[in-house]
Scaffold this active site. Sequence first.
Site, PDB file in Angstrom:
ATOM      1  N   MET A  27     -24.040 -21.821  15.286  1.00 51.20           N
ATOM      2  CA  MET A  27     -25.285 -22.119  14.699  1.00 51.20           C
ATOM      3  C   MET A  27     -25.037 -23.956  15.035  1.00 51.20           C
ATOM      4  O   MET A  27     -25.815 -24.758  14.339  1.00 51.20           O
ATOM      5  CB  MET A  27     -26.037 -21.625  13.661  1.00 51.20           C
ATOM      6  CG  MET A  27     -26.235 -20.617  13.995  1.00 51.20           C
ATOM      7  SD  MET A  27     -27.651 -19.941  12.688  1.00 51.20           S
ATOM      8  CE  MET A  27     -26.144 -19.855  11.608  1.00 51.20           C
ATOM      9  N   HIS A  31     -17.210 -27.712  14.140  1.00 47.78           N
ATOM     10  CA  HIS A  31     -16.097 -27.768  13.269  1.00 47.78           C
ATOM     11  C   HIS A  31     -14.617 -26.831  14.069  1.00 47.78           C
ATOM     12  O   HIS A  31     -14.674 -26.519  15.153  1.00 47.78           O
ATOM     13  CB  HIS A  31     -16.452 -26.984  11.418  1.00 47.78           C
ATOM     14  CG  HIS A  31     -16.051 -25.957  11.553  1.00 47.78           C
ATOM     15  ND1 HIS A  31     -15.457 -24.271  12.198  1.00 47.78           N
ATOM     16  CD2 HIS A  31     -16.721 -25.393  10.851  1.00 47.78           C
ATOM     17  CE1 HIS A  31     -16.507 -23.629  11.827  1.00 47.78           C
ATOM     18  NE2 HIS A  31     -17.645 -23.570  11.540  1.00 47.78           N
ATOM     19  N   GLU A  32     -13.099 -26.989  13.397  1.00 43.16           N
ATOM     20  CA  GLU A  32     -12.431 -26.254  14.399  1.00 43.16           C
ATOM     21  C   GLU A  32     -12.796 -24.966  14.212  1.00 43.16           C
ATOM     22  O   GLU A  32     -11.526 -24.324  15.756  1.00 43.16           O
ATOM     23  CB  GLU A  32     -11.092 -27.063  13.330  1.00 43.16           C
ATOM     24  CG  GLU A  32     -11.091 -28.704  13.358  1.00 43.16           C
ATOM     25  CD  GLU A  32     -10.216 -28.988  15.104  1.00 43.16           C
ATOM     26  OE1 GLU A  32      -9.716 -28.394  15.445  1.00 43.16           O
ATOM     27  OE2 GLU A  32     -10.878 -30.247  15.264  1.00 43.16           O
ATOM     28  N   HIS A  34     -14.927 -23.820  14.987  1.00 49.54           N
ATOM     29  CA  HIS A  34     -16.405 -23.130  16.627  1.00 49.54           C
ATOM     30  C   HIS A  34     -14.783 -23.636  17.925  1.00 49.54           C
ATOM     31  O   HIS A  34     -14.550 -23.182  18.686  1.00 49.54           O
ATOM     32  CB  HIS A  34     -17.741 -24.767  16.241  1.00 49.54           C
ATOM     33  CG  HIS A  34     -17.959 -23.927  15.739  1.00 49.54           C
ATOM     34  ND1 HIS A  34     -18.622 -25.388  14.407  1.00 49.54           N
ATOM     35  CD2 HIS A  34     -18.620 -22.630  15.476  1.00 49.54           C
ATOM     36  CE1 HIS A  34     -20.190 -24.711  14.100  1.00 49.54           C
ATOM     37  NE2 HIS A  34     -19.537 -22.819  14.455  1.00 49.54           N
ATOM     38  N   GLN A 150     -20.036  -9.111  11.647  1.00 54.03           N
ATOM     39  CA  GLN A 150     -20.935  -9.501  12.457  1.00 54.03           C
ATOM     40  C   GLN A 150     -20.186  -9.411  13.686  1.00 54.03           C
ATOM     41  O   GLN A 150     -21.416  -9.082  14.053  1.00 54.03           O
ATOM     42  CB  GLN A 150     -20.761 -11.248  12.023  1.00 54.03           C
ATOM     43  CG  GLN A 150     -21.621 -11.833  13.207  1.00 54.03           C
ATOM     44  CD  GLN A 150     -22.173 -12.877  13.310  1.00 54.03           C
ATOM     45  OE1 GLN A 150     -23.367 -13.197  12.441  1.00 54.03           O
ATOM     46  NE2 GLN A 150     -21.408 -13.661  13.648  1.00 54.03           N
TER      47      GLN A 150
END
Length: 279
Positions: A27, A31-32, A34, A150
Amino acid sequence: MEIAKNNFELNDLLQNINGNLGFVPTMGSLHEGHISLIESSKKLFDNTVVSIFVNPTQFGPGEDFEKYPRNENNDIAVLKRHKVDLLYLPSASDVYPNDYAPISFTSPLTNKLEGALRPGHFDGVIQVVYRLLSLVNPDGIFLGKKDAQQLKILSLMIDQLTLPVKVHACEIIRENNGLALSSRNAYLSKNDKVSASTIYKGLLSAKAEFRSGSLDTEVVTAAFIDSIDPSIIKNIDYVSIVDQATFTPTNGSINSDALMLVAVRFGSTRLIDNIELTI
Ligand code: AMP
């Protein structure tokens, strides 16, 4: 890096790609955490596709859809720096066209834990990831253990619908003080972030209790709660220990590999985290 801003551009660009494809759905406000998914994909696949889409269907009424941090220009620069092959930046009508029939998949897990507090959240996650998978058609999908429930639900979906994609689960990336990275950490002040690192310290206390031989669910749960300063964290939404394979809550003794999942409210920000309790 190529950028596809709609499904036509995506199809065109995908047709020109040779080799296999790793996919990292996000989304944005990268950041690190991802980046670690992206780097894992790059190691295993010839091409890496990243999507950025703030999915409205996974936000409930009154949640933070409107104010969710959006940083498109910075994200594009970050992805270029990391030599991502293709960025897919769809609009809502690409993901949910008028004639689109939602996939019918659900699991009892969608109503537990995060799902109990955020009704409909996982149904939205299922819809968007199914749709993105059918548009991008990757060989592998990279998901973070940070969002453990998730990850479990999407793995079940991929498995039960026999989708031809392999799930790669990636470790949680944390700040030096232990706070799990999250785009929503942007809602926290510097001091808040230091205070919020107490969540991980609580998880480590629970793990230490477990490792020292306490297998009792209540005792291990208490180790988390006791290490949380109630003047810092006023609301614990849940602390739950579940069997890692089935996600059923452990009752009494923890006698299989387990996961402690927590959600706390920090001011108006909800933070989730988890730790593996492996025997
Ligand atoms: P999001 O943009 O928050 O939807 O997250 C996109 C992907 O990044 C999901 O698979 C998340 O589980 C994963 N992710 C988010 N934060 C972290 C983190 N701190 N460490 C590892 N993966 C993460």
